[in-house]
Design a protein around this motif. Structure first.
Motif, PDB file in Angstrom:
ATOM      1  N   UNK A   1      62.794  55.838  49.854  1.00 58.61           N
ATOM      2  CA  UNK A   1      60.989  55.880  50.070  1.00 58.61           C
ATOM      3  C   UNK A   1      60.750  54.984  49.275  1.00 58.61           C
ATOM      4  N   UNK A   2      59.820  53.876  50.062  1.00 55.62           N
ATOM      5  CA  UNK A   2      58.882  52.786  49.646  1.00 55.62           C
ATOM      6  C   UNK A   2      58.345  52.619  48.566  1.00 55.62           C
ATOM      7  N   UNK A   3      58.584  52.373  47.721  1.00 61.68           N
ATOM      8  CA  UNK A   3      57.381  51.637  46.308  1.00 61.68           C
ATOM      9  C   UNK A   3      57.086  50.990  46.594  1.00 61.68           C
ATOM     10  N   UNK A   4      56.734  49.801  47.512  1.00 56.97           N
ATOM     11  CA  UNK A   4      55.475  48.421  47.068  1.00 56.97           C
ATOM     12  C   UNK A   4      54.263  49.078  46.560  1.00 56.97           C
ATOM     13  N   UNK A   5      53.687  50.019  47.948  1.00 60.89           N
ATOM     14  CA  UNK A   5      52.605  50.906  47.994  1.00 60.89           C
ATOM     15  C   UNK A   5      52.095  50.731  46.549  1.00 60.89           C
ATOM     16  N   UNK A   6      52.793  52.036  46.040  1.00 58.77           N
ATOM     17  CA  UNK A   6      52.756  52.575  44.812  1.00 58.77           C
ATOM     18  C   UNK A   6      52.689  52.047  43.760  1.00 58.77           C
ATOM     19  N   UNK A   7      53.756  50.600  43.284  1.00 58.51           N
ATOM     20  CA  UNK A   7      53.392  49.628  42.065  1.00 58.51           C
ATOM     21  C   UNK A   7      51.559  49.092  42.540  1.00 58.51           C
ATOM     22  N   UNK A   8      51.937  48.630  43.791  1.00 62.12           N
ATOM     23  CA  UNK A   8      50.627  47.600  43.906  1.00 62.12           C
ATOM     24  C   UNK A   8      49.344  48.656  43.460  1.00 62.12           C
ATOM     25  N   UNK A   9      49.801  49.867  44.378  1.00 59.44           N
ATOM     26  CA  UNK A   9      47.833  50.800  43.814  1.00 59.44           C
ATOM     27  C   UNK A   9      48.345  50.724  42.267  1.00 59.44           C
ATOM     28  N   UNK A  10      49.167  50.869  41.362  1.00 60.46           N
ATOM     29  CA  UNK A  10      48.814  51.068  39.953  1.00 60.46           C
ATOM     30  C   UNK A  10      48.911  49.868  39.105  1.00 60.46           C
ATOM     31  N   UNK A  11      48.951  48.495  39.927  1.00 61.61           N
ATOM     32  CA  UNK A  11      48.509  47.538  39.694  1.00 61.61           C
ATOM     33  C   UNK A  11      47.330  46.691  39.313  1.00 61.61           C
ATOM     34  N   UNK A  12      46.839  47.700  40.772  1.00 58.04           N
ATOM     35  CA  UNK A  12      45.143  47.915  40.599  1.00 58.04           C
ATOM     36  C   UNK A  12      44.433  48.788  39.363  1.00 58.04           C
ATOM     37  N   UNK A  13      45.203  50.083  40.108  1.00 53.51           N
ATOM     38  CA  UNK A  13      44.190  50.570  38.809  1.00 53.51           C
ATOM     39  C   UNK A  13      44.646  50.258  37.151  1.00 53.51           C
ATOM     40  N   UNK A  14      44.842  50.028  36.733  1.00 51.07           N
ATOM     41  CA  UNK A  14      44.926  49.558  35.555  1.00 51.07           C
ATOM     42  C   UNK A  14      45.488  48.017  34.741  1.00 51.07           C
ATOM     43  N   UNK A  15      44.743  47.370  36.277  1.00 51.50           N
ATOM     44  CA  UNK A  15      43.782  46.235  35.777  1.00 51.50           C
ATOM     45  C   UNK A  15      42.485  46.661  35.188  1.00 51.50           C
ATOM     46  N   UNK A  16      41.522  47.845  36.228  1.00 53.80           N
ATOM     47  CA  UNK A  16      40.576  47.814  36.087  1.00 53.80           C
ATOM     48  C   UNK A  16      40.375  48.235  34.493  1.00 53.80           C
ATOM     49  N   UNK A  17      41.343  49.069  34.034  1.00 51.71           N
ATOM     50  CA  UNK A  17      41.622  50.137  32.585  1.00 51.71           C
ATOM     51  C   UNK A  17      41.722  48.513  31.987  1.00 51.71           C
ATOM     52  N   UNK A  18      42.548  48.081  31.939  1.00 45.60           N
ATOM     53  CA  UNK A  18      42.448  46.639  31.020  1.00 45.60           C
ATOM     54  C   UNK A  18      40.672  46.022  30.923  1.00 45.60           C
ATOM     55  N   UNK A  19      40.616  45.874  32.163  1.00 40.82           N
ATOM     56  CA  UNK A  19      39.449  44.726  32.196  1.00 40.82           C
ATOM     57  C   UNK A  19      38.610  46.037  31.149  1.00 40.82           C
ATOM     58  N   UNK A  20      38.460  47.091  31.764  1.00 48.33           N
ATOM     59  CA  UNK A  20      37.267  47.920  30.696  1.00 48.33           C
ATOM     60  C   UNK A  20      37.405  47.701  29.928  1.00 48.33           C
ATOM     61  N   UNK A  21      39.038  48.028  28.833  1.00 45.30           N
ATOM     62  CA  UNK A  21      39.014  47.832  27.548  1.00 45.30           C
ATOM     63  C   UNK A  21      38.758  46.332  26.315  1.00 45.30           C
ATOM     64  N   UNK A  22      38.421  45.488  27.498  1.00 49.35           N
ATOM     65  CA  UNK A  22      38.259  43.924  26.869  1.00 49.35           C
ATOM     66  C   UNK A  22      36.855  43.954  27.114  1.00 49.35           C
ATOM     67  N   UNK A  23      36.310  44.471  28.234  1.00 47.82           N
ATOM     68  CA  UNK A  23      34.441  44.277  27.900  1.00 47.82           C
ATOM     69  C   UNK A  23      34.007  45.432  26.907  1.00 47.82           C
ATOM     70  N   UNK A  24      34.710  46.413  26.928  1.00 47.22           N
ATOM     71  CA  UNK A  24      34.374  47.578  26.111  1.00 47.22           C
ATOM     72  C   UNK A  24      34.327  46.577  24.294  1.00 47.22           C
ATOM     73  N   UNK A  25      35.081  46.039  24.358  1.00 46.83           N
ATOM     74  CA  UNK A  25      35.692  45.555  22.864  1.00 46.83           C
ATOM     75  C   UNK A  25      34.428  44.110  22.404  1.00 46.83           C
ATOM     76  N   UNK A  26      34.289  42.877  24.073  1.00 43.18           N
ATOM     77  CA  UNK A  26      33.550  42.112  23.792  1.00 43.18           C
ATOM     78  C   UNK A  26      31.664  42.751  23.565  1.00 43.18           C
TER      79      UNK A  26
END
Length: 72
Positions: A1-26
């Motif tokens: 099983x190739x995990x690379x696309x899953x990890x890449x997609x996970x990284x993208x969604x977590x980065x969106x979550x992180x950005x949203x949290x930081x924007x909400x704090x500011x």
């Protein structure tokens, strides 16, 4: 099983979550509200996940098995 696309997609969604949290704090700070101290720790779990997945994606090409000639 190739995990690379899953990890890449996970990284993208977590980065969106992180950005949203930081924007909400500011936004809270800009609105003049003083959030509770624990709110400042909310970005840390996604940041840790971003670090782990980012390091995996960075070092993956170096550890991948290479085909081709072998030294005898």
């Amino acid at each position: 099983m190739n995990w690379s696309p899953w990890i890449r997609q996970f990284h993208r969604w977590v980065s969106i979550l992180f950005t949203a949290i930081v924007i909400a704090i500011f936004a809270m700070l800009g609105a003049g509200q003083q959030p509770a101290e624990w709110v400042y720790y909310l970005p840390l779990p996604p940041l840790f996940l971003l670090m782990v997945s980012g390091l995996y994606m960075f070092f993956r090409p170096y550890f991948r098995k290479r085909g081709g000639a072998t030294i005898t």
